[in-house]
Design an enzyme around this catalytic site. Structure first.
Site, short mmCIF file in Angstrom:
data_model
loop_
_atom_site.label_atom_id
_atom_site.label_comp_id
_atom_site.label_asym_id
_atom_site.label_seq_id
_atom_site.Cartn_x
_atom_site.Cartn_y
_atom_site.Cartn_z
N HIS A 1 -19.60 6.03 -19.76
CA HIS A 1 -18.97 5.45 -18.58
C HIS A 1 -18.26 6.58 -17.84
CE1 HIS A 1 -14.81 4.42 -20.51
NE2 HIS A 1 -15.37 5.42 -21.11
N ASP B 1 -15.53 9.45 -27.21
CA ASP B 1 -14.87 8.37 -26.48
C ASP B 1 -14.98 7.10 -27.33
OD1 ASP B 1 -14.31 6.20 -24.90
OD2 ASP B 1 -15.51 6.87 -23.19
N GLN C 1 -14.64 1.77 -26.77
CA GLN C 1 -15.32 0.52 -27.09
C GLN C 1 -15.52 0.35 -28.60
OE1 GLN C 1 -15.75 -0.88 -23.95
NE2 GLN C 1 -15.69 -2.67 -25.25
N LYS D 1 -8.02 -2.42 -25.50
CA LYS D 1 -9.25 -2.97 -26.07
C LYS D 1 -9.05 -3.27 -27.56
CE LYS D 1 -11.92 -0.90 -22.51
NZ LYS D 1 -13.19 -0.69 -21.91
N CYS E 1 -18.72 0.55 -14.62
CA CYS E 1 -18.26 1.94 -14.53
C CYS E 1 -19.22 2.88 -15.25
CB CYS E 1 -16.84 2.09 -15.07
SG CYS E 1 -15.66 1.11 -14.17
#
Lengths: 156, 417
Positions: free
Chosen positions: B134, B211, B214, B237, B375
């Site tokens: 993203h 990253d 998620q 999240k 995104c």
């Protein structure tokens, strides 16, 4: 709210079978590009003028049913009109989109089918993108040189 | 890397009911229908334990941290630092000095790009970024490339939506300095085998920035086992407050990096002749942070650990399987992203209906999903779609909510055909 108020038959029909979908040669036509960065929708609008009169409008792009139907209905509303008429129609439809309780002007004609959009604030930009892009194409007609890139407008 | 036992049991119906009772926001009607919140990949909801922890802090303990001798400041400092220690253990980090508290994944990655990469990169150096990323794990690298003359090279993905490992290997050169890779794709749900990529990168001295936005809390994350150099994620999240995030970094790297932002808390001594910077982790924490937010995030970690990460993952896996089967049965619906290892995220398109129209129609049926480019515009470009609809599930979702989604999708098809 009833979804049929937003997705009226006229809207669904113009989404499925958009009118005046295609391109015009530049010159003599003038082009502008529209983008809704939030959703990724893109639109190109071409307008051809004979003096003060809009003789043809075409559009291409990818978008939701609201944006495609709005662009399609717009081309029908604009072709054959004077620039002043188109401007007046833009102001009428803009009032519909942005004023929840504004009465519907009978002069809107078929464009009144878009009135359901105002109950869905997140979708107003979808419907207004085509009109802003047409405005930019008309403005380009006043300033265009053969070498300039078409103007790009964004709705945020 | 997931450390979860494969045989963990999903929550039972009665356990789910008890869990749902902890989430006040889930119990409401939207447009006259029971809310089915299926937009967890955008932001998860908060249990009352998190909301209460924040509120209690504001009611009883609020003061600025690290700078007062009075009782409230001490309490606030203790609670804030306790959250850092929870995050350390949650990530299996060696030391709390490696846990930098930021505003979110985006700030964490920008910190790495500006404080680590910018002083290091030379013209012609290469940064490998997967096509699955993203924007938060792409744009900071483009910016630092522009500043240094380095080059961002995309790692291709497969039609199933997986980062192509073999293609990655062929992209490695002596100029490759950084690998930026998501643990889990937000747009498609793909769980990347990041450990495999990291091992390959480390063998060649390439620094890895993962990253994890998620990934938490859907996977258990062990930064030592992963052996990456940086790991970034966001609190919101993980059932925590917005405006909280973490950058975990290898201590030796953080130690050698110059500060990024200057201000309060990141200094030891300041005069007009010069400034002595604070030690880790404070060196990278200029200004008053989101104190209440991190205390809430600490409560969120307690909450998910109390439930058990393995059982959370098993529950979400079951929801994913059920939803995939139900959605695949809908005529005209195509799932975008079909990797064998996926988090509970389903991106899809429906023939003849734009994702934004789906979003509006589903909302009228009480179903909250995301529609758009998530995104991740390069991902949309790869699959040649302007946007997708995305349903993403958390352990507090139910099969009934998935049925509600399916019913709403049929409603959309009826309207449009």
């Amino acid at each position: 709210m009833d979804l049929k108020e937003l997705y009226r038959d006229v809207i669904l029909d113009h989404n499925k079978r958009p009118r005046n979908f295609g391109t015009l040669a530049v010159p003599p036509a003038h082009e502008a590009r529209g983008a809704n960065p939030l959703c990724g929708d893109t639109l190109r609008v071409w307008v051809q003028l004979d003096g003060d009169r809009v003789t043809d409008v075409k559009f291409e792009g990818k978008g939701c049913a609201i944006s495609v139907a709005s662009a399609s209905l717009m081309t029908e509303a604009a072709i054959g009109q004077t620039r002043a008429d188109v401007q007046a129609q833009f102001e009428r439809i803009h009032t519909v989109f942005t004023h929840h309780d504004a009465p519907l002007d009978p002069a809107l004609g078929k464009l009144a089918a878009l009135a359901g959009v105002r109950d869905y604030p997140a979708r107003v930009k979808c419907a207004s993108l085509a009109w802003h892009t047409l405005n930019a194409a008309l403005a380009a007609a006043d300033t265009d040189s053969p070498l300039s890139n078409p103007p790009t407008i964004k709705t945020e | 890397m997931t450390l979860l036992p494969p045989d963990a049991t999903p929550f039972s119906a009665s356990e789910i009911a008890a869990i749902r009772a902890d989430f006040p926001v889930l119990h409401q009607q939207v447009n006259g229908k029971a809310l089915a919140y299926l937009d967890n990949a955008a932001s998860a909801q908060h249990p009352r334990q998190v909301i209460d922890a924040e509120a209690e802090y504001y009611r009883h303990d609020h003061a600025n941290i690290h700078r007062g001798v009075h009782t409230l400041s001490q309490r606030a400092t203790d609670a804030f630092e306790a959250a850092r220690h929870k995050l350390q253990h949650f990530l299996h980090a060696r030391s709390h000095r490696e846990v930098i508290l930021t505003r979110g994944t985006t700030e964490s990655i920008n910190l790495v790009a500006q404080a680590y990469a910018r002083p290091l990169l030379q013209p012609g150096d290469e940064i490998l970024v997967s096509r699955l990323e993203h924007h938060a794990n792409l744009v900071p690298w483009q910016i630092v490339a522009g500043q240094t003359g380095a080059v961002v090279r995309p790692i291709p993905i497969t039609r199933r939506g997986e980062v192509d490992f073999e293609a990655f290997r062929t992209l490695l050169t002596p100029r490759t300095k950084i690998l930026a890779l998501s643990h889990v794709s937000n747009a498609l749900g793909t769980i990347n085998p990041v450990a495999q990529f990291i091992a390959e990168a480390r063998a060649r001295g390439i620094i890895t920035c993962i990253d994890g936005a998620q990934a938490v809390p859907h996977l258990a994350v062990d930064v030592q086992a992963l052996d990456c150099d940086f790991y970034a994620f966001s609190g919101h999240k993980l059932l925590g407050p917005t405006g909280t995030g973490v950058l975990w970094g290898r201590e030796s790297l953080l130690e050698a990096m110059p500060p990024w932002m200057g201000g309060g808390d990141m200094i030891l001594e300041v005069s007009f002749e010069g400034t002595t910077f604070n030690t880790l982790p404070h060196k990278f924490e200029a200004g008053t942070p989101n104190i209440a937010g991190f205390i809430g995030l600490g409560a969120a970690i307690d909450y998910v650990q109390g439930l058990g990460l393995a059982r959370i993952a098993a529950t979400e896996e079951e929801l994913l399987r059920y939803a995939t089967t139900r959605l695949e049965a809908i005529e005209g619906l195509s799932i975008i992203g079909t990797a064998p290892h996926k988090a509970a995220v389903i991106s899809f398109i429906v023939e003849g209906i734009h994702p934004h129209d789906l979003g509006t129609i589903l909302d009228q049926e009480g179903v909250a999903i995301r529609s758009g480019h998530h995104c991740a515009m390069p991902v949309m470009e790869f699959f040649d779609v302007p946007a997708t609809a995305r349903a993403s599930f958390a352990f507090y979702n139910t099969r009934a909510e998935i049925d509600q989604l399916v019913g709403a999708l049929h409603r959309a098809r009826d309207l449009f055909t």
